[in-house]
Every structure is written in structure tokens, then in C-alpha cells.
Write a protein that holds these residues in place. Sequence first.
Motif, PDB file in Angstrom:
ATOM      1  N   ALA A 154     -61.976 -13.457 -15.007  1.00  0.00           N
ATOM      2  CA  ALA A 154     -63.072 -13.057 -15.710  1.00  0.00           C
ATOM      3  C   ALA A 154     -63.290 -11.540 -15.400  1.00  0.00           C
ATOM      4  CB  ALA A 154     -64.127 -13.971 -14.997  1.00  0.00           C
ATOM      5  N   ALA A 155     -62.827 -11.025 -14.161  1.00  0.00           N
ATOM      6  CA  ALA A 155     -63.279  -9.821 -13.964  1.00  0.00           C
ATOM      7  C   ALA A 155     -62.292  -8.697 -14.767  1.00  0.00           C
ATOM      8  CB  ALA A 155     -62.976  -9.288 -12.453  1.00  0.00           C
ATOM      9  N   LEU A 156     -61.077  -9.148 -14.994  1.00  0.00           N
ATOM     10  CA  LEU A 156     -60.271  -8.538 -15.983  1.00  0.00           C
ATOM     11  C   LEU A 156     -60.690  -8.575 -17.491  1.00  0.00           C
ATOM     12  CD1 LEU A 156     -57.242  -7.151 -16.288  1.00  0.00           C
ATOM     13  CD2 LEU A 156     -56.726  -9.181 -16.865  1.00  0.00           C
ATOM     14  N   ASP A 157     -60.991  -9.616 -17.822  1.00  0.00           N
ATOM     15  CA  ASP A 157     -61.654  -9.734 -19.234  1.00  0.00           C
ATOM     16  C   ASP A 157     -62.911  -8.581 -19.197  1.00  0.00           C
ATOM     17  OD1 ASP A 157     -61.508 -11.162 -21.674  1.00  0.00           O
ATOM     18  OD2 ASP A 157     -63.506 -11.947 -21.259  1.00  0.00           O
ATOM     19  N   LEU A 158     -63.719  -8.759 -18.155  1.00  0.00           N
ATOM     20  CA  LEU A 158     -64.812  -7.846 -18.320  1.00  0.00           C
ATOM     21  C   LEU A 158     -64.669  -6.407 -18.419  1.00  0.00           C
ATOM     22  CD1 LEU A 158     -67.872  -7.105 -18.113  1.00  0.00           C
ATOM     23  CD2 LEU A 158     -67.946  -7.437 -15.688  1.00  0.00           C
ATOM     24  N   VAL A 159     -63.288  -5.994 -17.782  1.00  0.00           N
ATOM     25  CA  VAL A 159     -62.996  -4.646 -17.866  1.00  0.00           C
ATOM     26  C   VAL A 159     -62.385  -4.223 -19.089  1.00  0.00           C
ATOM     27  CG1 VAL A 159     -61.083  -3.063 -16.856  1.00  0.00           C
ATOM     28  CG2 VAL A 159     -62.301  -4.497 -15.207  1.00  0.00           C
ATOM     29  N   GLU A 160     -61.750  -5.239 -19.833  1.00  0.00           N
ATOM     30  CA  GLU A 160     -61.227  -4.977 -20.945  1.00  0.00           C
ATOM     31  C   GLU A 160     -62.390  -4.592 -21.990  1.00  0.00           C
ATOM     32  OE1 GLU A 160     -58.550  -8.245 -21.846  1.00  0.00           O
ATOM     33  OE2 GLU A 160     -56.883  -7.489 -20.667  1.00  0.00           O
ATOM     34  N   HIS A 161     -63.629  -5.359 -21.796  1.00  0.00           N
ATOM     35  CA  HIS A 161     -64.805  -5.260 -22.515  1.00  0.00           C
ATOM     36  C   HIS A 161     -65.366  -3.782 -22.357  1.00  0.00           C
ATOM     37  CE1 HIS A 161     -68.225  -5.945 -24.498  1.00  0.00           C
ATOM     38  NE2 HIS A 161     -69.157  -5.700 -23.495  1.00  0.00           N
ATOM     39  N   LEU A 162     -65.261  -3.371 -21.032  1.00  0.00           N
ATOM     40  CA  LEU A 162     -66.031  -2.400 -20.566  1.00  0.00           C
ATOM     41  C   LEU A 162     -65.082  -0.896 -21.114  1.00  0.00           C
ATOM     42  CD1 LEU A 162     -67.441  -3.247 -17.230  1.00  0.00           C
ATOM     43  CD2 LEU A 162     -68.852  -2.771 -19.290  1.00  0.00           C
ATOM     44  N   THR A 163     -63.995  -1.124 -21.221  1.00  0.00           N
ATOM     45  CA  THR A 163     -62.940  -0.099 -21.586  1.00  0.00           C
ATOM     46  C   THR A 163     -62.673  -0.063 -23.033  1.00  0.00           C
ATOM     47  OG1 THR A 163     -61.159  -1.288 -20.760  1.00  0.00           O
ATOM     48  CG2 THR A 163     -62.059   0.290 -19.158  1.00  0.00           C
ATOM     49  N   SER A 164     -63.265  -0.876 -23.686  1.00  0.00           N
ATOM     50  CA  SER A 164     -62.920  -0.878 -25.263  1.00  0.00           C
ATOM     51  C   SER A 164     -63.527   0.247 -25.952  1.00  0.00           C
ATOM     52  CB  SER A 164     -63.394  -1.976 -25.888  1.00  0.00           C
ATOM     53  OG  SER A 164     -65.165  -2.038 -25.795  1.00  0.00           O
ATOM     54  N   ALA A 165     -62.985   0.849 -27.003  1.00  0.00           N
ATOM     55  CA  ALA A 165     -63.422   2.064 -27.729  1.00  0.00           C
ATOM     56  C   ALA A 165     -64.900   2.059 -28.085  1.00  0.00           C
ATOM     57  CB  ALA A 165     -62.792   2.133 -28.857  1.00  0.00           C
ATOM     58  N   GLU A 166     -65.465   0.791 -28.408  1.00  0.00           N
ATOM     59  CA  GLU A 166     -66.784   0.755 -28.908  1.00  0.00           C
ATOM     60  C   GLU A 166     -67.720   0.898 -27.467  1.00  0.00           C
ATOM     61  OE1 GLU A 166     -69.728  -2.593 -30.481  1.00  0.00           O
ATOM     62  OE2 GLU A 166     -67.534  -3.271 -30.122  1.00  0.00           O
ATOM     63  N   GLN A 167     -67.266   0.250 -26.630  1.00  0.00           N
ATOM     64  CA  GLN A 167     -68.206   0.457 -25.464  1.00  0.00           C
ATOM     65  C   GLN A 167     -68.076   1.537 -24.884  1.00  0.00           C
ATOM     66  OE1 GLN A 167     -70.117  -2.428 -24.523  1.00  0.00           O
ATOM     67  NE2 GLN A 167     -71.260  -0.593 -23.588  1.00  0.00           N
ATOM     68  N   GLN A 168     -66.952   2.207 -24.625  1.00  0.00           N
ATOM     69  CA  GLN A 168     -66.978   3.744 -23.955  1.00  0.00           C
ATOM     70  C   GLN A 168     -67.690   4.599 -24.808  1.00  0.00           C
ATOM     71  OE1 GLN A 168     -63.865   4.974 -21.577  1.00  0.00           O
ATOM     72  NE2 GLN A 168     -62.394   3.427 -22.236  1.00  0.00           N
ATOM     73  N   LEU A 169     -67.587   4.678 -26.107  1.00  0.00           N
ATOM     74  CA  LEU A 169     -68.369   5.580 -27.023  1.00  0.00           C
ATOM     75  C   LEU A 169     -69.954   5.358 -26.780  1.00  0.00           C
ATOM     76  CD1 LEU A 169     -66.206   5.434 -30.123  1.00  0.00           C
ATOM     77  CD2 LEU A 169     -66.648   7.440 -28.963  1.00  0.00           C
ATOM     78  N   ALA A 170     -70.249   4.239 -26.370  1.00  0.00           N
ATOM     79  CA  ALA A 170     -71.783   3.926 -26.190  1.00  0.00           C
ATOM     80  C   ALA A 170     -72.109   4.554 -24.825  1.00  0.00           C
ATOM     81  CB  ALA A 170     -72.184   2.419 -26.091  1.00  0.00           C
ATOM     82  N   PHE A 171     -71.318   4.364 -23.924  1.00  0.00           N
ATOM     83  CA  PHE A 171     -71.512   4.980 -22.497  1.00  0.00           C
ATOM     84  C   PHE A 171     -71.406   6.521 -22.609  1.00  0.00           C
ATOM     85  CE2 PHE A 171     -69.377   1.231 -20.116  1.00  0.00           C
ATOM     86  CZ  PHE A 171     -70.476   0.673 -19.891  1.00  0.00           C
ATOM     87  N   SER A 172     -70.453   6.983 -23.605  1.00  0.00           N
ATOM     88  CA  SER A 172     -70.621   8.368 -23.648  1.00  0.00           C
ATOM     89  C   SER A 172     -71.474   8.970 -24.159  1.00  0.00           C
ATOM     90  CB  SER A 172     -69.226   8.818 -24.483  1.00  0.00           C
ATOM     91  OG  SER A 172     -69.150  10.259 -24.734  1.00  0.00           O
TER      92      SER A 172
END
Lengths: 418, 349
Positions: free
Chosen positions: A323-341
Motif C-alpha cells: 500500500a505504501a508503494l501505491d501511495l508513493v506512486e500517487h504522491l509522485t504523479s505529475a498531477e500531485q507534484q504540480l499541486a505540491f509545487s
Amino acid sequence: MTRHISRRLAGTGALLVAGALTLTACGGSGFEEPADAAGETTELTSSDDALTVLIASSGDAETDAVTDAVADWSADSGVTADVQVAGDLPQQLSQGFAASTPPDLFYLSPDAISGYAENGSLQPYGDLLANKDDFYPSLVENFTVDDTFYCAPKDFSTLALVINTQLWEDAGLTDADTPTTWEELATVAETLTTDDRAGLALSAEYQRLGVFMAEAGGGLVVDGEPVADSEGSVEGLEYAQTHLEDGTFAYAADLGAGWAGEAFGKELAAMAVEGNWITGALTNDFPDLEYTVAELPAGPAGPGTLQFTNCWGMAADSPNQQAALDLVEHLTSAEQQLAFSEAFGPMPSIQSAAPDWTSANPDLVAFLDGAEYAQFPPTLAGATDVVTDFNSQLESLETGDPQEILGTVQSNLEAIAE
Amino acid sequence: MAALVATPRRAGSPRGIRDGEAVTGWIFTLPVLLILGVFMLVPVLMALWVSFSDWSGRGSPLSSDVGFVGLDNYAAVTTDGGLAERDFGVALRNNAWYVLLVVPLQTALSLFLAVLVNRAVLRGRGVFRTAFYFPSVTSSVAITVLWLFLFSTSGVVNAVLARLGITGPNWFNDPSGVLHNLLGALGVQSGPDALTQHGLLGVTWWDWLAGPSVAMSAFVIMAVFTTSGTFMLLFIAGLQNLGPDVDEAAMMDGANGWQRFWRITLPQLRPTLFTVLTLGLIGTWQVFDQIYTGTQGGPGKTTLTPAYLSYQSAFLSQEWGRGAAIAFILFVIIVLMTILQRWILRERR
């Protein structure tokens, strides 16, 4: 009387020792873990356990952004996940690892990765990531220990040259004067230097001065080899030293500022070598200041800068790594990283997000351009101590001998590189 | 004493009204013994074990895959000749200067304050006592932050110095040693070869003699400022325990105030002085929170102390054995210093 006391003391001692032994015995059997070989397990654990995510937050913006992103993922995946903000991340992580109850995912800086990888606290999972090939190669290298890609870079920053627009124009300089070589940098720094203002502000540390070493073809550790006393490294430091001496460059501390960003904001310096984080600080503390960001000028060996990044570390003792791996893939997705940025500043760690980021931040492109040629601080176990020692010598670089300073750094690096 | 009195009357008889006392006593002390055992003795013993082991910070230090490495961790910081040894040498150097300055200064100042506010003629003694004690009650983190502001390059201290025509130093960013600076002012820029070529723990004798750095000096002032109040209380308590008769007798013999203080009051305060010096020694050798919140060992490692180095080795560098070893060497230093000081302050007959 004395006999009484000594007997009592003996009794007390015996009781304490017995107690201690009982307790330590419990500790021994209770926490003992089967030893698994560090860095070789590829089988991830899977269970219904909730996840704990430990982050070191720069402020509410970051905390909220991460919490929201994790909550979104929880809603989709059905796995409960709790985000905790650490007051002192290294200490809380160490406590978790020692007690065998670490957080499942956590921010991990490159200088801590070797130590934790060595003692088997980390679960390497880089090669299992679906978006593995999308990360910038230099970031992947940053998180690779002994040829194992340990963890997904969560975002990154690079150093660039930040210029005060008003002071630049006041000194009669135009866009065409933006320095692209060391000589041009020296010239504009001299033009911008006045009695109460330095041309360029720097922090007295390898994490800034290292750019000159990189631009001259040196560095501390390049491709796993210590090169601290190479010709390029020495030339880079000598360049910085020359201009610290003539007063066109200055350490932020000597200007009475905590860091170069503050010196730049207070207009104690017209230019600064800083990373992406300076934009947020300037917006908060000096909202009226106008500035431009340019790539660092190239040295004799070409362009150079340093990158700074963190990854999503995964604990070897986590009961639900799948599950942690799945969460990392979500958190490093383009959409999510642009939101973080957008929320708190750093740049996405994946190349596919670059076009969107560039169009959202046209003024900051220089930072992203640095990704191509950025070096990073050494990640060998024990390197933090070496860099700290180096930094302590850089504080008196003006009166020091670059060759001699780098000589000690080299021998310290060789001692840990064996 | 009760046992001695009771014995003749109950000779030969093991039973009596006080029989249950021992058991009762143990029951009453048991909670404290358990708490001290669990939270002090066991952790201390475990840390001692860690200092002799190769524990890497993962899982229990008592698990079977943690090995005994003998004195390796102690050797790393004392004889290996590497960066770890030099760091430890530098930390000891910094802390030794800190102790050397803080302990005498805070003892003298607190005694002086105590004598002042103990005088019956002083009006508003309560106000002064509270004022002097106030820094001691404030959290050291808060005071450190205050100090960082006061001693910043453009801070209050430098502003006051500027009024007096003195250009203040860049306090918390100045790694230069105070003694080296004094020698530099006299024209001595580098030491003789005898001092610069040899050294101890990777630090040359010349560097041992650098004195506290300007940054460390600011911490010295802060320590004296914050702890004097606490020790003043101890001295006041000591002073109030002294009967006036000896003092009056000395007065009749014609001793003046100065003589009475040095010859009558101070010798009687010996037990208090011992307490203050011991507490001072322990506190100054263990200095940690100011460094952790203030400078993290910088500038130029001149505020690095063994206590902070121990934390840094363990938590940041994952060298747990080395961190524990440093802590135990520090413990030995403190014990030795206390014994030495006890010997110096012994009653001479």
C-alpha cells in the motif's frame, strides 16, 4: 548500625540488578526481529494495516497539501493513512527504527540514506515504481546506494543566480549583461558593489560554494570517487576566495543576515546564489521586491549547480509496504507534484511534469534548467560529518588556503569511501 | 539509632513491635526504586552496553545480531587519528574553556548577589531576589533565542558597543578564539612550532590554547546570566544558616567587614560552596540545549560540545556506539573533576 546499612544497600542493589536483568531480558526477546539482509529483499509486505506518514514540514501550506493528497489516496484505495509532522525528523525516525515501529513512509534526505540503508532500516523499492523511468537521472543517482535505487525522489530544488531588478537597473545594467561566465559575473558583481552593499551574497557553506567547484570541473564526490583536492575544486574555491577578498562577494553572516535570501531581501546584496525556496521567503517577507532568476554562469569546465532533494523513504519494518508503494506512486504523479509545487515551491521530480511546470512558472525556468547538469552533495555514510567539517573551514576561507582545506576534506572523504 | 537503644531490652528476641518496619520500609520505597530502575538504571546500563557494541540503531540493542566490539568505539574518538577523534578533541577543547570561565564567574557572581540581598538594611530585598532569580526560571530555549537576537551583528549589544565607539564582533558567526585574538593584537599571528606541530586528540596545542571563540563567549555570558540566580538562592540559604555569634565575636576583635567576609563567612560556607561548584561543573560539562537551539556546533565547530557531539554522532550519523562512548567519557570526566574539587576543598586541620 553500619552493618544494617550495608546489608540494606546490598539488598537494594540486588533488587535493582534483578529488576534490570528481568527488564533487559524482556527487551531482548520482545523486540528481537529476524535479521533480513539489507538491500536485497524485493518482496513487499502486504496487510490491512493503516499507514503512518511522517513528514518534516516547512509550514502549514506543506502540511495541508500533503495531508490532502494522502486523504485523497485513502478515499480511493480504502487504506487509512495518517500524516504526522515531525518536530525533529532524524530523532523521531531513529526512535521508530530502534523500537521497530517506524512510520511506513517518511521524508528522507540523501545524507541520511546510507546510514539507514547500512543498518537495514530501509526497504528499497525504486525499481518497483511504475513511473521509475520518468524521474530525472541525477535524482535517481542521488538515491542509489550500492547500485540499488532506494526510494522515489519526492521533489527537488537547484541553485541559481537571483538578481534584484531595481538595483540592476540603477547600476545601468540591462538584460544583455546577465552573466554567463565567471568573468562576467565578477564584472557585474563589481559594478553592483557599493559601500554598504555587496554584489553577491552567499552562505559560508559547501552547499553554495560547491557550485564554483562544479563549474570548474571539480566537486566533492563525482561518480563515487572523492575528488575534493582535484584541480577543478581548488580553482573553484580560489575564484570564490578572490572575490570574497575584494569585497564583491560576501557571506550572508558577514552582512548581518541569517542566510543569503535575507541579505538579498534586505538589499544588503544585489545578487544571491540560492535555491527555489527563496521565492517563497521573498514573497512572505519582502513582497514588494522585484527580482529575476538566471542560470548560474558557467565556469572554465562549463555550467554547474547543486541539487537538493528528499525522497519518500519506506521502512523495512512496515507491515503494509504494498500500500505504501501505491501511495508513493500517487504522491509522485505529475498531477500531485504540480499541486505540491504550487502549494510550497519545489520542482516536480519527474520529467513529464516539466512542460506544465514551466508554463506555470515562466520566471523560474532557470532552476529547472539546472537539473541537466546538477551535482549533489556526497551521500556516503559519514559524509555529513565531512561536509560539516568542510563548512567550518569555509567560514574562514578568506584567510585560508583552498589547497590545504580541500586536502583535509579529501583525506576525510577517502577514509569513509573505503 | 533506634536499633541500638532497643537491643539491650530485647536481647535474644527476634520478634517485637518494630518487626514489620523493614518490610513496610521496602514497600514504601518500592515505587521510587522501580521508577529509578526502569527510567534511569536500565537505560544507563543499556547505553553502557551500546558503547561497547556495534548496534546500528535498528531494533533492540540487546538482540542477538548486535556484536560486542570491545573498546572500538572509545578508540574511534581517542586514538584513531580520524575525523571522529578531531571532532572529539575540538568538543573537549571548547567545553573545557567554557567550564573554566563559567564555573568561577557564576560562583563569584552568585555569592556576591547573595551577600548583597542578604543584608538586612537593603530595602525591597524581595524584589531584587526575584529579579536575580528570574533568568533561572525562564526556559533555556527562550533565553537562547533572546541571546541570538541580542548578539546578532546588528543587535542590541553591538548597538550599545557602537555608542561607546567600539565595533562589536559578529558574535555568533565569529569562530576566532579570544586568546588568539588577543595574541594577534600583540602581533603574534601563529604559534611556535613546538605548539603547532604537536597536539592531543588531533588538535594542536596551539589550537587548544585558542581560548573560547567569540561565539562561545556569548554562551559563557549567557550561562553566567541564567544560572547565577539559582546558585544565589543556595548561597542565601547557606548565609541564613550561619549564626550571628561568630561574626559578632570577630567584630569585637576588631575585624573589618572585608576581613570578616573572607575569614569568617566564606570558610563557614564551605559546604554550600562545594554544592555550587559541583552543580556548576556538572551543568557546564553537559551543556547541550543552548547549542542545539542556538548554533548546532557552529561557527567553525567552536561551540561543539561533547554532549552535542554525542547526540550528533548517534542521531544524525547513526554511529550509536560512538555517541554512547562519548557520553561515558564525559561521565568519567565529570566524576574525576568532582573528586578533584572535593579534594581541593577538603577540611585542612
